[in-house]
Structure formats: C-alpha cells, structure tokens
Design a protein around this motif. Structure first.
Motif, PDB file in Angstrom:
ATOM      1  N   ALA A 133       0.834  -1.200   0.000  1.00 13.40           N
ATOM      2  CA  ALA A 133       0.000   0.000   0.000  1.00 13.40           C
ATOM      3  C   ALA A 133       0.864   1.243   0.000  1.00 13.40           C
ATOM      4  O   ALA A 133       2.025   1.221   0.408  1.00 13.40           O
ATOM      5  CB  ALA A 133      -0.928   0.005   1.216  1.00 13.40           C
ATOM      6  N   ILE A 134       0.253   2.316  -0.459  1.00 12.07           N
ATOM      7  CA  ILE A 134       0.842   3.652  -0.353  1.00 12.07           C
ATOM      8  C   ILE A 134      -0.087   4.486   0.511  1.00 12.07           C
ATOM      9  O   ILE A 134      -1.312   4.474   0.337  1.00 12.07           O
ATOM     10  CB  ILE A 134       0.992   4.315  -1.734  1.00 12.07           C
ATOM     11  CG1 ILE A 134       2.115   3.643  -2.535  1.00 12.07           C
ATOM     12  CG2 ILE A 134       1.266   5.818  -1.595  1.00 12.07           C
ATOM     13  CD1 ILE A 134       2.237   4.161  -3.954  1.00 12.07           C
ATOM     14  N   ALA A 190       5.208   7.140  -9.807  1.00 14.53           N
ATOM     15  CA  ALA A 190       4.510   6.240 -10.726  1.00 14.53           C
ATOM     16  C   ALA A 190       4.973   4.804 -10.547  1.00 14.53           C
ATOM     17  O   ALA A 190       4.161   3.869 -10.545  1.00 14.53           O
ATOM     18  CB  ALA A 190       4.724   6.700 -12.165  1.00 14.53           C
ATOM     19  N   ALA A 191       6.259   4.608 -10.367  1.00 11.80           N
ATOM     20  CA  ALA A 191       6.775   3.248 -10.168  1.00 11.80           C
ATOM     21  C   ALA A 191       6.244   2.661  -8.875  1.00 11.80           C
ATOM     22  O   ALA A 191       5.847   1.485  -8.814  1.00 11.80           O
ATOM     23  CB  ALA A 191       8.302   3.270 -10.152  1.00 11.80           C
ATOM     24  N   ALA A 192       6.196   3.458  -7.823  1.00  7.43           N
ATOM     25  CA  ALA A 192       5.673   2.973  -6.543  1.00  7.43           C
ATOM     26  C   ALA A 192       4.190   2.649  -6.652  1.00  7.43           C
ATOM     27  O   ALA A 192       3.726   1.627  -6.130  1.00  7.43           O
ATOM     28  CB  ALA A 192       5.907   4.022  -5.462  1.00  7.43           C
ATOM     29  N   ALA A 193       3.441   3.500  -7.342  1.00  4.58           N
ATOM     30  CA  ALA A 193       2.002   3.292  -7.461  1.00  4.58           C
ATOM     31  C   ALA A 193       1.684   2.020  -8.239  1.00  4.58           C
ATOM     32  O   ALA A 193       0.737   1.305  -7.919  1.00  4.58           O
ATOM     33  CB  ALA A 193       1.353   4.498  -8.123  1.00  4.58           C
ATOM     34  N   ARG A 194       2.466   1.734  -9.261  1.00  2.00           N
ATOM     35  CA  ARG A 194       2.209   0.535 -10.071  1.00  2.00           C
ATOM     36  C   ARG A 194       2.441  -0.751  -9.291  1.00  2.00           C
ATOM     37  O   ARG A 194       1.929  -1.812  -9.649  1.00  2.00           O
ATOM     38  CB  ARG A 194       3.076   0.561 -11.332  1.00  2.00           C
ATOM     39  CG  ARG A 194       2.628   1.599 -12.362  1.00  2.00           C
ATOM     40  CD  ARG A 194       3.357   1.438 -13.687  1.00  2.00           C
ATOM     41  NE  ARG A 194       2.825   2.335 -14.699  1.00  2.00           N
ATOM     42  CZ  ARG A 194       3.324   3.537 -14.984  1.00  2.00           C
ATOM     43  NH1 ARG A 194       4.399   3.976 -14.311  1.00  2.00           N
ATOM     44  NH2 ARG A 194       2.784   4.287 -15.913  1.00  2.00           N
ATOM     45  N   GLN A 195       3.206  -0.676  -8.209  1.00  2.00           N
ATOM     46  CA  GLN A 195       3.462  -1.858  -7.390  1.00  2.00           C
ATOM     47  C   GLN A 195       2.473  -1.991  -6.232  1.00  2.00           C
ATOM     48  O   GLN A 195       2.477  -3.009  -5.524  1.00  2.00           O
ATOM     49  CB  GLN A 195       4.889  -1.801  -6.832  1.00  2.00           C
ATOM     50  CG  GLN A 195       5.966  -1.872  -7.894  1.00  2.00           C
ATOM     51  CD  GLN A 195       7.359  -1.759  -7.302  1.00  2.00           C
ATOM     52  OE1 GLN A 195       7.545  -1.869  -6.094  1.00  2.00           O
ATOM     53  NE2 GLN A 195       8.340  -1.529  -8.156  1.00  2.00           N
ATOM     54  N   ARG A 211       0.888  15.850  -9.242  1.00  2.00           N
ATOM     55  CA  ARG A 211       1.393  14.477  -9.154  1.00  2.00           C
ATOM     56  C   ARG A 211       0.270  13.442  -9.244  1.00  2.00           C
ATOM     57  O   ARG A 211       0.508  12.253  -9.039  1.00  2.00           O
ATOM     58  CB  ARG A 211       2.160  14.274  -7.834  1.00  2.00           C
ATOM     59  CG  ARG A 211       3.283  15.265  -7.590  1.00  2.00           C
ATOM     60  CD  ARG A 211       4.249  15.414  -8.771  1.00  2.00           C
ATOM     61  NE  ARG A 211       4.897  14.177  -9.149  1.00  2.00           N
ATOM     62  CZ  ARG A 211       6.053  13.749  -8.666  1.00  2.00           C
ATOM     63  NH1 ARG A 211       6.682  14.472  -7.757  1.00  2.00           N
ATOM     64  NH2 ARG A 211       6.591  12.625  -9.087  1.00  2.00           N
ATOM     65  N   GLU A 212      -0.933  13.901  -9.548  1.00  2.00           N
ATOM     66  CA  GLU A 212      -2.062  12.979  -9.621  1.00  2.00           C
ATOM     67  C   GLU A 212      -1.849  11.880 -10.658  1.00  2.00           C
ATOM     68  O   GLU A 212      -2.137  10.701 -10.395  1.00  2.00           O
ATOM     69  CB  GLU A 212      -3.361  13.742  -9.946  1.00  2.00           C
ATOM     70  CG  GLU A 212      -3.781  14.736  -8.886  1.00  2.00           C
ATOM     71  CD  GLU A 212      -3.260  16.140  -9.147  1.00  2.00           C
ATOM     72  OE1 GLU A 212      -3.770  17.096  -8.543  1.00  2.00           O
ATOM     73  OE2 GLU A 212      -2.335  16.273  -9.988  1.00  2.00           O
ATOM     74  N   GLN A 213      -1.339  12.251 -11.820  1.00  2.00           N
ATOM     75  CA  GLN A 213      -1.138  11.249 -12.878  1.00  2.00           C
ATOM     76  C   GLN A 213      -0.088  10.222 -12.479  1.00  2.00           C
ATOM     77  O   GLN A 213      -0.166   9.052 -12.867  1.00  2.00           O
ATOM     78  CB  GLN A 213      -0.747  11.950 -14.186  1.00  2.00           C
ATOM     79  CG  GLN A 213      -1.833  12.827 -14.784  1.00  2.00           C
ATOM     80  CD  GLN A 213      -3.081  12.032 -15.150  1.00  2.00           C
ATOM     81  OE1 GLN A 213      -3.002  10.856 -15.505  1.00  2.00           O
ATOM     82  NE2 GLN A 213      -4.234  12.677 -15.083  1.00  2.00           N
ATOM     83  N   ASP A 214       0.883  10.638 -11.696  1.00  2.00           N
ATOM     84  CA  ASP A 214       1.909   9.695 -11.237  1.00  2.00           C
ATOM     85  C   ASP A 214       1.327   8.679 -10.263  1.00  2.00           C
ATOM     86  O   ASP A 214       1.716   7.503 -10.264  1.00  2.00           O
ATOM     87  CB  ASP A 214       3.062  10.454 -10.559  1.00  2.00           C
ATOM     88  CG  ASP A 214       3.807  11.352 -11.520  1.00  2.00           C
ATOM     89  OD1 ASP A 214       3.876  11.014 -12.720  1.00  2.00           O
ATOM     90  OD2 ASP A 214       4.309  12.398 -11.084  1.00  2.00           O
ATOM     91  N   LEU A 215       0.399   9.124  -9.431  1.00  2.00           N
ATOM     92  CA  LEU A 215      -0.149   8.246  -8.399  1.00  2.00           C
ATOM     93  C   LEU A 215      -1.315   7.388  -8.891  1.00  2.00           C
ATOM     94  O   LEU A 215      -1.672   6.405  -8.227  1.00  2.00           O
ATOM     95  CB  LEU A 215      -0.622   9.089  -7.211  1.00  2.00           C
ATOM     96  CG  LEU A 215       0.470   9.734  -6.355  1.00  2.00           C
ATOM     97  CD1 LEU A 215      -0.134  10.782  -5.432  1.00  2.00           C
ATOM     98  CD2 LEU A 215       1.200   8.667  -5.544  1.00  2.00           C
TER      99      LEU A 215
END
Length: 280
Positions: A133-134, A190-195, A211-215
């Motif tokens: 989770a984030i 983005a990398a963290a969100a994809r995991q 940063r919405e698109q990254d998350l």
C-alpha cells in the motif's frame, strides 16, 4: 449558535468538537440515526473547541452529554485528557471519540473503522489480500490509515510525505510487523504506485497537485469529501481503477461512535443516505 443546554426537551446529547467546526457533517449522520430509531430525546450538535479548550469543554459538560466526536486540532488533546484509553487509540496515538463512563471519559479511535469500511467498499474481497500500500501524508489521519492497513494484513507500506517521519511512525508500525519506507514527492511515484495494491491519500488535494497522474495507477481511497471527486480519484478512475472518497470513511467512523454513545446498533442505511443527500 445557541448553547446545547438551552433545549430542555432533549435529555441526551452528543457533539463534535474541533476548530473550525461549522463545516462538520457529523451532526447530519448522528441526527439522522436518532430520527431513524425514533430517539426524539437525543440531539447531536457542533461545538467550536481548540485543543487547549478541550479539557474545560469536556470536563464541564453536563451529565446529559454521553460522548463527543473529536476532530482536528483536538484529537491528541482528547487522548491526553481521557481517564481510560482503548488499545487501538493508544497505538494510533490519537482519539476521535470520548465516551462518558462511570469512572470518567474513555478515549477511542474509530477513524480506523472508517478507513477499513471504505477500503472494504473499494476493494471488496481483495481487501484482505492486499499486501502493498501507499499512504500519502504522515499526519493525524495517516496514523489510523496505517493501523487499519496493518490490521488487514498489509505488510509493505510506502509513506509519501514532504518530510520524513520515520521516527514518529516506527513505534506504530514496527510492532505490527509492517515494513515501511518514506518517499518524497520528488521520487518516482509512478513506479511505486504501479506496485501498490491500494493507495490511501490523507492530505488536501493541493498537496498532490501536479502528481495525480503519477499516483493514479492503483485503486484509491481519498479521505477528502468536499469537493468531490478529487483530481486524484478522477485520474485513477480515468486509468480504470476503482476509487472511493472520504464521505464513505466519514460514515463508517460515525457508526461506531453512534453505537458507543447510544448503546444501540447504528441505522447505517439511514445515516449514509442523509450524508449523501447533504453532499448532493
């Protein structure tokens, strides 16, 4: 606003404390519950109250007050004021609920129930299988979110915040067996969100602006409910992910408070319906 004690036909009371407090939707939830159950002698109000004022407000409350909901900035003061503290409130480190008991006041934290209920609606059966989770933010709402995620079996959490609060959160997360790390907003979100299996944002929308698109690469619970939908949930939904906003958390945290204050099962459908009607 008139003082709650000026209405003699009401024999039982509860209220939400905080500052500012005029925006609180808690009275809508609790009063809808009283109405649904025919509890005409109950009333729930708002009381402007800072952290410094809480001991005097609660300590001076009449016997008709069964309990108080507590919002910022008084959640830490509520924990310190209480004569008794539940285990989860102690672990989380703050309280959003004060219940009158025979021996004084008991502090609890139902914000974690709010997070759990919202995540169950968001993820359904997948909630118990989430492991990564984030959590965006490291403040007062992040703590019950972290606790709730750990209780659900999440073992790996990335906390995204402007400052590193590892020292503050380690006593909460380490005993629960959670591996956690901090990341700044300038990291590869983005990398963290994809995991991640799920993302819980506990900060105002402006804090993640840009940063919405990254998350937006995992299911999202955003605790903000006004205005809604938030830019983060819009971005996640556009990418095909389920989202839920903060009014769901607000409702779920209120159910437990209602039951503690009144001793009766919360009429959840009526309370939720009233809240959603108020939000349009």
């Amino acid at each position: 606003m008139s003082h709650p004690l000026e209405m003699p036909d009401v024999r039982h009371r509860a209220a939400v404390l905080g500052s500012p407090i005029e925006h609180s939707r808690s009275p809508i939830l609790h009063n809808a519950g009283y109405e649904a159950l025919g509890m005409d002698d109950w009333e729930y109000t708002r009381i402007e109250c800072t952290a410094e004022e809480l001991p005097a407000v609660v300590g001076g409350a009449g016997e008709e007050f069964a309990g108080f909901s507590v919002t910022m900035p008084a959640k830490f003061a509520a924990l310190d004021f209480a004569d008794e503290v539940t285990d989860r409130a102690r672990q989380i480190g703050s309280a959003n609920t004060l219940l009158r008991t025979e021996s004084g006041w008991r502090a609890d934290n139902t914000d974690c129930d709010g997070i759990t209920g919202a995540l169950e609606e968001l993820l359904g059966g997948r909630f118990g299988r989430a492991r990564r989770a984030i959590v965006v933010g490291g403040g007062g709402t992040a703590r019950p979110a972290l606790w709730a995620l750990a209780q659900a079996g999440v073992t790996d959490i990335t906390v995204i915040n402007r400052s590193d609060r590892s020292a503050e959160l380690a006593p909460l997360l380490s005993p629960l067996g959670v591996a956690f790390r901090f990341a700044g907003f300038d990291s590869d979100l983005a990398a963290a969100a994809r995991q991640a299996d799920v993302i819980v944002s506990t900060v105002p929308s402006v804090a993640v602006e840009g940063r919405e698109q990254d998350l937006a690469h995992a299911p999202v619970l955003d605790v903000i409910y006004e205005p809604r939908p938030t830019p983060l949930t819009v971005a996640a939904a556009a990418n095909g992910y389920l989202t839920v906003d903060g009014h769901v958390m607000l409702a779920h945290q209120a159910y437990g408070q209602f039951e503690q204050f009144t001793g009766r099962p919360a009429p959840r459908e009526a309370m939720r319906r009233a809240l959603e009607a108020s939000l349009g």
